[in-house]
Design an enzyme around this catalytic site. Structure first.
Site: not given
Ligand code: F6R
Length: 606
Positions: A2, A27, A74, A98-99, A478, A482, A485, A501, A601
């Site tokens: 947030c 955010r 968020w 925020n938190g 990576e 990518k 997401e 394995h 982000k």
């Protein structure tokens, strides 16, 4: 997560609040809201979804007033609904947060016992309700808010606005960052300095435990013990100009495409004309360390994982890596002569910051590799190595990743040379390889049409595997991250030698397998693993150079040709096809590429 803002201005606050929130949308973007005080009257507007929806709401139902607070959310506690959107209001007080208030269940129970029912599913509402309760008992707004703050456990950056108070915003910080902006007869509050970039360049950062009483005349800050403190005003250099897509359909496409120029800029900041690698003062004496600990999250963690190969192989320095969310909870011992390295695009990732604080006082030196030099992680480090990637807007990190890799490789080379593991000629060869990177990347980006064709086929898959070996293994991870997401396709990555394995059981004719394999020392081994996949009807997409495709391309489902490159820079170059595959797959699926669902982000909560 947030983002929060506050304005005590001389003009209508709503447009500036929304503009500041726009800069904080990285955010979170589940819902947004603002509250203002106009002629003493406290009122608010909120909307679910992106900021554009709040804008629409304000067009139909404007909010006047020169004093206000705002929030982009968020969701942590409670779904993204209007009721759960901030600001939360309890009669005469509105709060943005925020938190996470960790003891919110106890606080709710206490409120219930006092006959006060919560109307939302959020933790934040308890802050507004307690402040109102304290005011009802006769405390002033400032006293009431501060009395509430002492009850809170967890992480918070808070701003309070009060009915009847056109010249007052209270702010408090415990964990998430909070900046106070100084104007001329105006004052501002923001989760970061970027939010306030078009309003002021004079910023005071609150420290943990600080509470600030902000009026147009200035700010009075008290620390957690209630002692009046002086926090410095810094002049911040931030480009307030609007970052645009430069003709691309998405920010992510733009950020992928600009990598050759951005990387050249990063190199320029660290390389002298004579091929020396220069670090910002006071530099690092690599002979003073026996080991390196690297901690980060997500994509930045994969940059660390790649760097581990460089530091260990080239500089012969043992490296421990960990994801920040795990690191401090396993309470690792930190022997003397440890260099602790934290990698973060935003510099605000809560877990990475907490890991840094865990190392503070234990590690010999704390160095951060960040994109935002004014960030919390940068401010708490002994030495900051900026990656100079420029603002990254796309939620999926692209140019920041390749710039992180580039800075980390230069660091490993510097360490290797300082420790006598490579001589001047070898260093010069590696530096030449780095200097050649932007041109090779340009060629790699030129493969976009081919990769788009491959991506169209991938977009029909339900599961996709990525394989890599040696230093290409982190790249496979990576690539999978990518892809999942932004395209929402399930993707996993494995070190290709690990396939038999267990994961090989997943392979059948429906599962595409992307193999990242430059023609390096491990190429033949990777190709054997690839053959094992093809023998089980797996559809292989081979990403290699012309020689690799020539030697091993027979029978693959699809292929992408990358320019041949020196081994040492291959992970940086091969980030490009990994990014483009994810990008084009997401576009083919029609997802929200720049702001994918459920993500933000910058992850500023644990
Ligand atoms: C993935 C991505 C995230 C971030 C992670 C760390 O594309 O962007 O995995 O890498 O959240 O963020 P920073 O680097 O800001 O600490």
């Amino acid at each position: 997560m947030c983002g929060i803002v506050g304005i005590l201005g001389n003009h209508e606050a709503a447009p500036n609040l929304v503009a500041a929130l726009k800069r904080l949308e990285y955010r979170g973007y589940d819902s947004a809201g603002i509250a203002t005080v106009n002629a003493g009257v406290l009122d608010r507007r909120r909307a679910v979804g992106k900021l554009a929806n709040l804008n629409d709401t304000l067009v139909h139902d404007p909010l006047a007033g020169k004093t206000g607070i705002g929030h982009t959310r968020w969701a942590t506690h409670g779904a993204p609904t209007i009721a759960n959107a901030h600001p939360h209001q309890a009669q005469d007080v509105a709060v943005v947060h925020n938190g996470i208030i960790e003891n919110f269940r106890e606080l709710r129970a206490e409120l219930a016992a006092a006959g006060i029912a919560c109307q939302t599913e959020t933790d934040t509402e308890t802050v507004a309700l307690f402040t109102q309760l304290h005011m009802d008992k006769g405390l002033s707004p400032v006293e009431a808010a501060f009395a509430t703050i002492t009850k809170l456990q967890g992480a918070f950056a808070l701003a309070f606005l009060f009915q009847g108070q056109d010249d007052l915003i209270l702010a408090a910080r415990m964990g998430p960052p909070l900046a106070i902006g100084h104007g001329d007869g105006e004052m501002f509050i923001g989760s970061d300095a970027i939010a306030l970039a078009s309003l002021t360049d004079r910023i005071t950062y609150l420290e943990d435990g600080d509470r600030a009483v902000v009026t147009r005349a200035g700010v009075e800050i008290r620390d957690a013990k209630g002692t009046l403190v002086n926090r410095p005003i810094r002049r911040i250099e931030i480009d307030a100009s609007h970052v645009d897509k430069a003709g691309h359909k998405h920010f992510m496409a733009k950020e992928i495409a600009e990598q050759p120029a951005v990387l050249a800029n990063t190199l320029k900041h660290y390389l002298t004309d004579g091929g020396e690698i220069l670090l910002p003062d006071p530099g690092i004496d690599f002979t003073a360390f026996d080991r390196v600990t690297m901690v980060a999250c997500g994509t930045a963690f994969y940059a660390c994982m790649t760097a581990k190969y460089w530091f260990e192989r080239i500089a012969r320095l043992p490296v421990e890596i960990d994801v920040a969310s795990e690191y401090r909870y396993r309470e690792p011992p930190i022997p003397g002569r440890t260099l602790a390295l934290f990698v973060s695009q935003s510099g605000e990732t809560a877990d990475t910051l907490a890991a840094l604080r865990y190392c503070d006082g234990k590690a010999e030196r704390i160095v951060s590799v960040v994109n935002v030099p004014e960030s919390s992680i940068a401010r708490e480090s002994d030495l900051v190595l900026p990656i100079h990637a420029g603002v990254e807007v796309g939620v999926a990190s692209t140019k920041a990743f390749t710039c992180q890799l580039t800075v980390l490789l230069m660091l490993a080379l510097k360490a290797a040379h300082a420790r006598g593991e490579i001589d001047g000629t070898s260093l010069a060869n590696h530096v030449d390889a780095l200097r050649g990177l932007p041109a090779l990347m340009h060629l790699g980006i030129g493969q976009s049409p081919q990769i788009q064709a491959t991506a169209r086929k991938l977009s029909e898959a339900r599961d996709i595997l990525f394989l890599g070996r040696g230093i290409m293994y982190p790249l496979a991870l990576e690539g999978a991250l990518k892809l999942k997401e932004i395209s929402y396709i399930h993707a996993e990555a494995y070190a290709s030698g690990e396939l038999k394995h267990g994961p090989i059981a997943l392979i059948d004719k429906h599962v595409p397998v992307v193999v990242m394999a430059p023609n390096d020392a491990l190429f033949d081994k990777t190709v054997s693993n690839m053959q094992e996949v093809m023998a089980r009807k797996g559809k292989v997409v081979l990403i290699s150079d012309a020689k690799g495709l020539d030697d091993a391309g027979d029978g693959v489902w699809d292929q992408v040709e990358m320019p041949a490159c020196p081994d040492v820079i291959a992970p940086i170059l091969y980030a490009v096809p990994a990014q483009l595959l994810a990008y084009h797959t997401a576009v083919a699926k029609g997802t929200d590429v720049d702001q994918p669902r459920n993500l933000a982000k910058s992850v500023t909560v644990e």
